[in-house]
Enzyme design. Structure first.
Site, PDB file in Angstrom:
ATOM      1  N   HIS B  62       0.904   5.100   6.669  1.00  0.00           N
ATOM      2  CA  HIS B  62      -0.007   5.059   7.176  1.00  0.00           C
ATOM      3  C   HIS B  62      -1.185   3.950   6.180  1.00  0.00           C
ATOM      4  O   HIS B  62      -0.139   3.246   5.636  1.00  0.00           O
ATOM      5  CB  HIS B  62      -1.147   6.451   6.663  1.00  0.00           C
ATOM      6  CG  HIS B  62      -0.724   7.182   5.504  1.00  0.00           C
ATOM      7  ND1 HIS B  62       0.516   7.395   4.817  1.00  0.00           N
ATOM      8  CD2 HIS B  62      -2.052   7.347   4.869  1.00  0.00           C
ATOM      9  CE1 HIS B  62      -0.033   7.656   3.702  1.00  0.00           C
ATOM     10  NE2 HIS B  62      -1.232   7.708   3.965  1.00  0.00           N
ATOM     11  N   HIS B  64      -3.381   3.691   4.014  1.00  0.00           N
ATOM     12  CA  HIS B  64      -3.851   3.720   2.768  1.00  0.00           C
ATOM     13  C   HIS B  64      -2.946   2.835   2.073  1.00  0.00           C
ATOM     14  O   HIS B  64      -1.676   2.874   2.208  1.00  0.00           O
ATOM     15  CB  HIS B  64      -3.621   5.344   2.572  1.00  0.00           C
ATOM     16  CG  HIS B  64      -4.652   6.197   2.499  1.00  0.00           C
ATOM     17  ND1 HIS B  64      -4.446   7.398   2.788  1.00  0.00           N
ATOM     18  CD2 HIS B  64      -5.930   5.779   2.916  1.00  0.00           C
ATOM     19  CE1 HIS B  64      -6.039   8.112   3.277  1.00  0.00           C
ATOM     20  NE2 HIS B  64      -6.450   7.150   3.342  1.00  0.00           N
ATOM     21  N   ASP B  66      -2.391   2.408  -1.826  1.00  0.00           N
ATOM     22  CA  ASP B  66      -1.227   2.926  -2.077  1.00  0.00           C
ATOM     23  C   ASP B  66      -0.059   2.914  -1.213  1.00  0.00           C
ATOM     24  O   ASP B  66       2.310   3.437  -1.858  1.00  0.00           O
ATOM     25  CB  ASP B  66      -1.239   3.830  -2.365  1.00  0.00           C
ATOM     26  CG  ASP B  66      -1.245   5.544  -1.740  1.00  0.00           C
ATOM     27  OD1 ASP B  66      -1.975   5.431  -1.158  1.00  0.00           O
ATOM     28  OD2 ASP B  66      -0.704   6.482  -2.588  1.00  0.00           O
ATOM     29  N   HIS B  67      -0.033   2.477  -0.466  1.00  0.00           N
ATOM     30  CA  HIS B  67       1.177   2.639   1.434  1.00  0.00           C
ATOM     31  C   HIS B  67       1.300   1.002   2.171  1.00  0.00           C
ATOM     32  O   HIS B  67       3.080   0.801   2.888  1.00  0.00           O
ATOM     33  CB  HIS B  67       1.177   3.720   2.237  1.00  0.00           C
ATOM     34  CG  HIS B  67       1.503   5.145   1.557  1.00  0.00           C
ATOM     35  ND1 HIS B  67       2.310   6.156   1.312  1.00  0.00           N
ATOM     36  CD2 HIS B  67      -0.090   5.882   0.840  1.00  0.00           C
ATOM     37  CE1 HIS B  67       2.205   7.008   0.928  1.00  0.00           C
ATOM     38  NE2 HIS B  67       0.903   6.813   0.555  1.00  0.00           N
ATOM     39  N   HIS B 140      -3.176  13.993   7.977  1.00  0.00           N
ATOM     40  CA  HIS B 140      -3.803  13.541   6.937  1.00  0.00           C
ATOM     41  C   HIS B 140      -5.242  12.995   6.826  1.00  0.00           C
ATOM     42  O   HIS B 140      -5.655  12.002   6.141  1.00  0.00           O
ATOM     43  CB  HIS B 140      -2.883  12.454   6.198  1.00  0.00           C
ATOM     44  CG  HIS B 140      -2.436  11.788   4.997  1.00  0.00           C
ATOM     45  ND1 HIS B 140      -3.505  12.919   4.128  1.00  0.00           N
ATOM     46  CD2 HIS B 140      -3.081  10.642   4.511  1.00  0.00           C
ATOM     47  CE1 HIS B 140      -3.031  11.685   3.145  1.00  0.00           C
ATOM     48  NE2 HIS B 140      -3.546  10.768   3.285  1.00  0.00           N
ATOM     49  N   ASP B 211       1.743  10.900   4.279  1.00  0.00           N
ATOM     50  CA  ASP B 211       1.057  12.134   3.461  1.00  0.00           C
ATOM     51  C   ASP B 211       0.716  13.199   4.786  1.00  0.00           C
ATOM     52  O   ASP B 211       0.586  12.880   5.709  1.00  0.00           O
ATOM     53  CB  ASP B 211      -0.234  11.448   3.062  1.00  0.00           C
ATOM     54  CG  ASP B 211       0.132  10.922   2.016  1.00  0.00           C
ATOM     55  OD1 ASP B 211       1.074  10.364   1.912  1.00  0.00           O
ATOM     56  OD2 ASP B 211      -0.888   9.884   1.294  1.00  0.00           O
TER      57      ASP B 211
END
Lengths: 322, 322
Positions: B62, B64, B66-67, B140, B211
């Protein structure tokens, strides 16, 4: 004041050097400034004692990835760590466009305001807490800036002879005048601090350049500078072999410029990853250093990540204990 | 096959753990796969012996930060290191939008083609070199996917009894049939390899989740899975204290799911940075582990960055020497 590089490698990270980033911290302050923010800058910061809550301003030289891809993550982490105070961001307009695009496409919400200042407008000085900042446009194929930091808030002593000659009685007024305040004495006379302050020394001035293949673009910023931080991506021999400088400077060229301008301290960074520690290899850091030393008689240092450099009040560049 | 996490921390990097990233490498191959690419993934890869030239595919769960904030820099470095072969990128459409925005706003040119595949279309399997890949939509808050990797190219032996019964003479044809080829014998008969292959074992299947706060979304992908890699951001107690799961799973919930589905190996990751190594602290990794062990009787491990995990041909999860 203290400088520490979070990265000193050009283009890609290496095992020894991250991509570009430099922290600047005045003495006796927990506030600090960040110049450029390549990927992994926030990771390097975890190895220092600098808090994202105390970051005063981020200055980006240009929008190439090795100078700005760490910015969204650093801002996200500052927000998640609880930062709520505004942050000043200075750079080319393209940096703001990049950051806005990342925020919009990834739903990045920040819990603090960002105040963006277009570096192209910084021909007049910008006054921040510890520095006045001026920018100059460089030569790198895309819009790129160098920044001069001139120290503010120099300690002042009092011109007591003048105070006595003007009949200002010793007392609390003296303390306020020493701080530069405007006060009124018992007779209602207006007294201006600036008339009675004796500056202990002249303010230090340092220039941090972005990528740039025309050193002369920095002539103005370098007037009276104590220190120039500049890229030295290649040696002359490698530029000749490549047939292009890719918009970058050689160690030789920037050293000759600093010598001609009379800048007393030169700190080189942004080295092509081809230059290694092995002095016997075809390309080594020693070669870069030799090229610069041959043309520069001032105090020269080649940046190492995380190594603290101190620019003393006397204007000396000191390689400090880590 | 070998798994190594480049990061196992949720949201922000910590000193011990980077943000999300997982490498997957089949035995006897220098090719590898990357699932998620938080900032600093390329830095962690420098500590492994994986070449960006041999990266087969990147799968992003996804969009976000941090990914995915490490993706532009990793691709830039691959290009600068000389990669010219196409790379498959799988993820939600939003990942492609993010990457395109970064490329456009920062002038990022790649010298190799990117083949983007929208994860939402992967309800049917996608055949890559070593794996067939299927995706499932998770829960998520934003579009997020889990991926199942089913091994291809299982070593086969020959059903010699059947070959002899069918009167296929021993010779070069046997070798081609063992490889699964379709051949014609001297009489012009069509013979299909699949009729004569005996699979030495069933293909391994592993599921890597993004997530997700609804484990049941993975029920389909987990059928016959040997290993589930899933986030365990919080303990139940912390979710209760926060009053929200922020779209994440607790160690307890995913452990109970893996137990109910009969998945024999469970590898947890994406831990909130509040969980530290100190077992006496209010929040510790030991607590996360305890919650999972209380509900799961299979083989459990909590991810550590750079630690190699091996999923053996027998389907056992082994914590290997680094």
């Amino acid at each position: 004041m203290r400088l520490r590089f979070t990265g000193s490698c050009a283009g890609v990270p290496s095992r020894q050097r991250n991509v570009s980033g430099l922290t600047l911290q005045p003495e006796h302050s927990r506030r600090w400034y960040l110049i450029d923010c390549g990927e992994g800058t926030q990771h390097q910061l975890m190895r220092m004692s600098l808090s994202l809550a105390r970051l005063e301003a981020v200055l980006i030289t240009h929008v190439h990835g090795d100078h700005c891809y760490g910015l969204p993550g650093l801002l996200a982490s500052a927000s998640m760590a609880g930062r709520r105070t505004p942050l000043t961001l200075i750079g080319p307009q393209a940096v703001w466009t990049f950051l806005t695009a990342v925020r919009e496409t990834t739903g990045l919400h920040l819990d603090f305001p960002l105040h963006f200042i277009d570096a192209a407008t910084l021909t007049e000085s910008l006054v921040l807490t510890e520095f006045t900042i001026t920018a100059a446009a460089l030569s790198h194929g895309i819009e790129c800036h160098g920044y001069a930091f001139e120290e503010r808030g120099i300690e002042a002593s009092l011109d007591t002879a003048r105070l006595e000659a003007d009949g200002v009685p010793r007392g609390p007024l003296w303390g306020r005048l020493q701080k530069g305040e405007t006060v009124y004495d018992a007779q209602g006379r207006q007294l201006k601090g600036e008339h009675y302050q004796l500056m202990a020394r002249r303010p230090r001035r340092l220039v941090v350049s972005g990528d740039n293949n025309v050193p002369a673009r920095l002539t103005g910023l370098c007037q009276g500078a104590d220190l120039l931080v500049h890229e030295a991506t290649y040696t002359e021999e490698v530029i000749e072999r490549l047939g292009t400088d890719n918009g970058h400077c050689s160690a030789a060229r920037i050293a000759a410029f600093a010598e001609a301008e009379g800048v007393p301290n030169l700190l080189l960074t942004h080295f092509s990853p081809r230059y290694g520690r092995d002095r016997r290899a075809q390309n080594s850091m020693a070669e870069l250093e030799r090229e610069a030393r041959d043309r520069y008689t001032g105090c020269l240092a080649l940046a190492e990540d995380l190594q603290p450099y101190v620019l003393s009040r006397e204007g000396e560049l000191i390689i400090a204990a880590a």
